[in-house]
Design a protein around this motif. Structure first.
Motif, mmCIF file in Angstrom:
data_model
loop_
_atom_site.group_PDB
_atom_site.id
_atom_site.type_symbol
_atom_site.label_atom_id
_atom_site.label_comp_id
_atom_site.label_asym_id
_atom_site.label_seq_id
_atom_site.Cartn_x
_atom_site.Cartn_y
_atom_site.Cartn_z
ATOM 1 N N ASN A 1 -9.506 41.918 44.357
ATOM 2 C CA ASN A 1 -10.374 41.881 45.497
ATOM 3 C C ASN A 1 -11.204 40.702 45.254
ATOM 4 O O ASN A 1 -12.207 40.471 46.357
ATOM 5 N N GLY A 2 -11.150 39.965 44.366
ATOM 6 C CA GLY A 2 -12.152 38.715 44.337
ATOM 7 C C GLY A 2 -11.206 37.607 44.843
ATOM 8 O O GLY A 2 -10.201 37.632 45.392
ATOM 9 N N SER A 3 -11.795 36.535 44.364
ATOM 10 C CA SER A 3 -11.137 35.039 44.771
ATOM 11 C C SER A 3 -10.265 34.543 43.824
ATOM 12 O O SER A 3 -10.472 34.983 42.614
ATOM 13 N N VAL A 4 -9.239 33.725 44.191
ATOM 14 C CA VAL A 4 -8.274 33.100 43.283
ATOM 15 C C VAL A 4 -9.320 32.216 42.297
ATOM 16 O O VAL A 4 -9.038 32.012 40.997
ATOM 17 N N ALA A 5 -10.299 31.424 42.907
ATOM 18 C CA ALA A 5 -11.294 30.594 41.619
ATOM 19 C C ALA A 5 -11.850 31.578 40.833
ATOM 20 O O ALA A 5 -12.068 31.074 39.621
ATOM 21 N N HIS A 6 -12.312 32.798 41.213
ATOM 22 C CA HIS A 6 -12.995 33.651 40.313
ATOM 23 C C HIS A 6 -12.021 34.155 39.294
ATOM 24 O O HIS A 6 -12.384 34.224 38.187
ATOM 25 N N ALA A 7 -10.736 34.485 39.674
ATOM 26 C CA ALA A 7 -9.801 34.903 38.756
ATOM 27 C C ALA A 7 -9.444 33.784 37.736
ATOM 28 O O ALA A 7 -9.116 34.057 36.428
ATOM 29 N N GLU A 8 -9.219 32.776 38.227
ATOM 30 C CA GLU A 8 -8.948 31.318 37.402
ATOM 31 C C GLU A 8 -10.093 31.252 36.194
ATOM 32 O O GLU A 8 -9.640 31.022 35.109
ATOM 33 N N MET A 9 -11.283 31.261 36.816
ATOM 34 C CA MET A 9 -12.383 31.112 35.774
ATOM 35 C C MET A 9 -12.262 32.098 34.702
ATOM 36 O O MET A 9 -12.762 31.754 33.541
ATOM 37 N N THR A 10 -12.257 33.289 35.360
ATOM 38 C CA THR A 10 -12.626 34.463 34.341
ATOM 39 C C THR A 10 -11.340 34.400 33.324
ATOM 40 O O THR A 10 -11.481 34.499 32.075
ATOM 41 N N ALA A 11 -10.071 34.313 33.806
ATOM 42 C CA ALA A 11 -8.836 34.334 32.814
ATOM 43 C C ALA A 11 -8.746 33.196 31.826
ATOM 44 O O ALA A 11 -8.463 33.194 30.846
ATOM 45 N N GLY B 1 -14.109 49.173 50.641
ATOM 46 C CA GLY B 1 -13.372 48.584 49.628
ATOM 47 C C GLY B 1 -13.998 47.359 48.951
ATOM 48 O O GLY B 1 -13.986 47.275 47.663
ATOM 49 N N THR B 2 -14.935 46.675 49.706
ATOM 50 C CA THR B 2 -15.698 45.522 49.353
ATOM 51 C C THR B 2 -16.910 45.515 50.187
ATOM 52 O O THR B 2 -16.757 45.958 51.161
ATOM 53 N N THR B 3 -17.918 44.852 49.392
ATOM 54 C CA THR B 3 -19.141 44.532 50.402
ATOM 55 C C THR B 3 -18.780 43.556 51.361
ATOM 56 O O THR B 3 -19.224 43.556 52.424
ATOM 57 N N LEU B 4 -17.752 42.464 50.930
ATOM 58 C CA LEU B 4 -17.446 41.664 52.138
ATOM 59 C C LEU B 4 -16.768 42.089 53.306
ATOM 60 O O LEU B 4 -17.129 41.671 54.378
ATOM 61 N N LYS B 5 -15.737 43.108 52.992
ATOM 62 C CA LYS B 5 -15.466 43.510 54.127
ATOM 63 C C LYS B 5 -16.256 44.126 55.172
ATOM 64 O O LYS B 5 -16.344 44.370 56.359
ATOM 65 N N GLY B 6 -17.236 44.981 54.491
ATOM 66 C CA GLY B 6 -18.171 45.605 55.432
ATOM 67 C C GLY B 6 -18.875 44.599 56.171
ATOM 68 O O GLY B 6 -19.431 44.757 57.249
ATOM 69 N N LEU B 7 -19.528 43.599 55.556
ATOM 70 C CA LEU B 7 -20.200 42.400 56.121
ATOM 71 C C LEU B 7 -19.483 41.905 57.212
ATOM 72 O O LEU B 7 -20.037 41.377 58.350
ATOM 73 N N MET B 8 -18.196 41.833 56.889
ATOM 74 C CA MET B 8 -17.311 41.187 58.009
ATOM 75 C C MET B 8 -17.123 42.209 59.307
ATOM 76 O O MET B 8 -17.331 41.416 60.404
ATOM 77 N N ILE B 9 -17.150 43.290 59.125
ATOM 78 C CA ILE B 9 -17.009 44.072 60.284
ATOM 79 C C ILE B 9 -18.019 44.244 61.078
ATOM 80 O O ILE B 9 -18.126 44.448 61.971
ATOM 81 N N HIS B 10 -19.649 44.615 60.301
ATOM 82 C CA HIS B 10 -20.581 44.843 60.866
ATOM 83 C C HIS B 10 -21.398 43.559 61.359
ATOM 84 O O HIS B 10 -22.341 43.784 62.215
ATOM 85 N N ASP C 1 -5.666 38.844 53.477
ATOM 86 C CA ASP C 1 -6.343 38.668 54.680
ATOM 87 C C ASP C 1 -7.712 39.406 54.809
ATOM 88 O O ASP C 1 -7.980 40.124 55.805
ATOM 89 N N PHE C 2 -8.176 39.535 53.609
ATOM 90 C CA PHE C 2 -9.714 40.050 53.460
ATOM 91 C C PHE C 2 -9.433 41.461 53.849
ATOM 92 O O PHE C 2 -10.592 42.367 53.548
ATOM 93 N N VAL C 3 -8.213 42.409 53.489
ATOM 94 C CA VAL C 3 -8.302 43.595 53.603
ATOM 95 C C VAL C 3 -7.978 44.076 51.955
ATOM 96 O O VAL C 3 -6.933 43.851 51.570
ATOM 97 N N PRO C 4 -9.089 44.782 51.513
ATOM 98 C CA PRO C 4 -9.074 44.935 50.112
ATOM 99 C C PRO C 4 -8.188 46.155 49.640
ATOM 100 O O PRO C 4 -7.951 47.119 50.547
ATOM 101 N N LYS C 5 -7.944 46.172 48.512
ATOM 102 C CA LYS C 5 -7.513 47.417 47.828
ATOM 103 C C LYS C 5 -8.842 48.286 48.017
ATOM 104 O O LYS C 5 -10.004 48.063 47.858
#
Length: 237
Positions: free
Chosen positions: A120-130, A69-78, A149-153
């Motif tokens: 699936n991004g962060s609040v900070a990223h969403a705020e800056m973009t919006a 679902g995200t690169t982040l989740k894969g990096l957290m798992i592995h 909790d870092f579980v993505p769509k």
């Protein structure tokens, strides 16, 4: 490939009281290609973390994105990485390339009910973009990957968490997304689903599995113009 021939009608959107929008390639069009900067940052992160050549790092990054679902989740798992550090480095980008969209802002503002960003991004990223788009003040809240909790769509538990937190009646809600697989759960929950696609379906920056196909029964509408779509919805309400 689904066509851009279904237009919203009064009957199909008059009941909607909660409007849920993905962020990247949804609230701004694909051709802005803001995500390319994040993509490069993620590749650099994976390369440094695992001492991989850029091409190998990029392949692994994309494999994790597809599978988890995200690169982040894969990096957290592995690899057990710090997700907050990753998000900070991934979103260290130039937002000035995002053009203001006053037409979209007026359309979102005019929608009846509540409006949310669900990313699936962060609040900070969403705020800056919006904020760059000029639409930030029109949203009631932002639900990000940290809140999930870092579980993505497209994980069902993440949609459940969002809906429960905001007490969303999914029968009276609509979801706007650029990834077909992220509309599977919303459709099952009874939401109206709208897929955002590039102009003329020119998926220049997307992986093949990210693209819409004829089998995407979870998609009620397809549009390449979010502001235009919403303006038609408003006109009918």
């Amino acid at each position: 490939m689904k066509k851009l021939d279904r237009l919203p009608t009064h009957d199909e959107f008059s009941h909607v009281t909660d409007w849920v929008f993905d962020l990247d390639n949804t609230l701004y069009p694909h051709h802005v290609n803001l995500f390319s900067q994040i993509d490069r940052n993620m590749t650099a992160y994976v390369s440094a973390l695992l001492s991989l050549e850029p091409a190998d790092a990029k392949k692994l990054q994309k494999d994790y994105y597809r599978d988890h679902g995200t690169t982040l989740k894969g990096l957290m798992i592995h690899h057990g990485i710090d997700p907050n550090e990753f998000l900070e480095k991934a979103h260290a980008i130039d937002y000035s390339i995002v053009p203001p969209d006053p037409t979209l802002g007026e359309a979102i503002k005019a929608l009846p009910g509540r409006k949310f960003i669900f990313t699936n991004g962060s609040v900070a990223h969403a705020e800056m973009t919006a904020r760059a788009l000029g639409i930030l003040d029109h949203f009631n809240d932002i639900f990000d990957i940290v809140a999930a909790d870092f579980v993505p769509k497209p994980a069902g538990e993440t949609y459940d968490k969002f809906m429960s937190l905001h007490r969303v009646d999914t029968r009276n809600a609509a979801m706007f997304e650029d990834l077909p697989r992220n509309l599977l759960v919303p459709k099952t929950l009874g939401m109206k689903t709208v897929l955002l696609v590039p102009r003329n379906f020119e998926y220049e920056f997307a992986e093949s599995w990210e693209q819409s196909g004829d089998e995407d029964e979870q998609i009620d509408y397809v549009t390449e113009d979010l502001a235009g779509f919403l303006r038609r919805v408003i006109a009918d309400l």
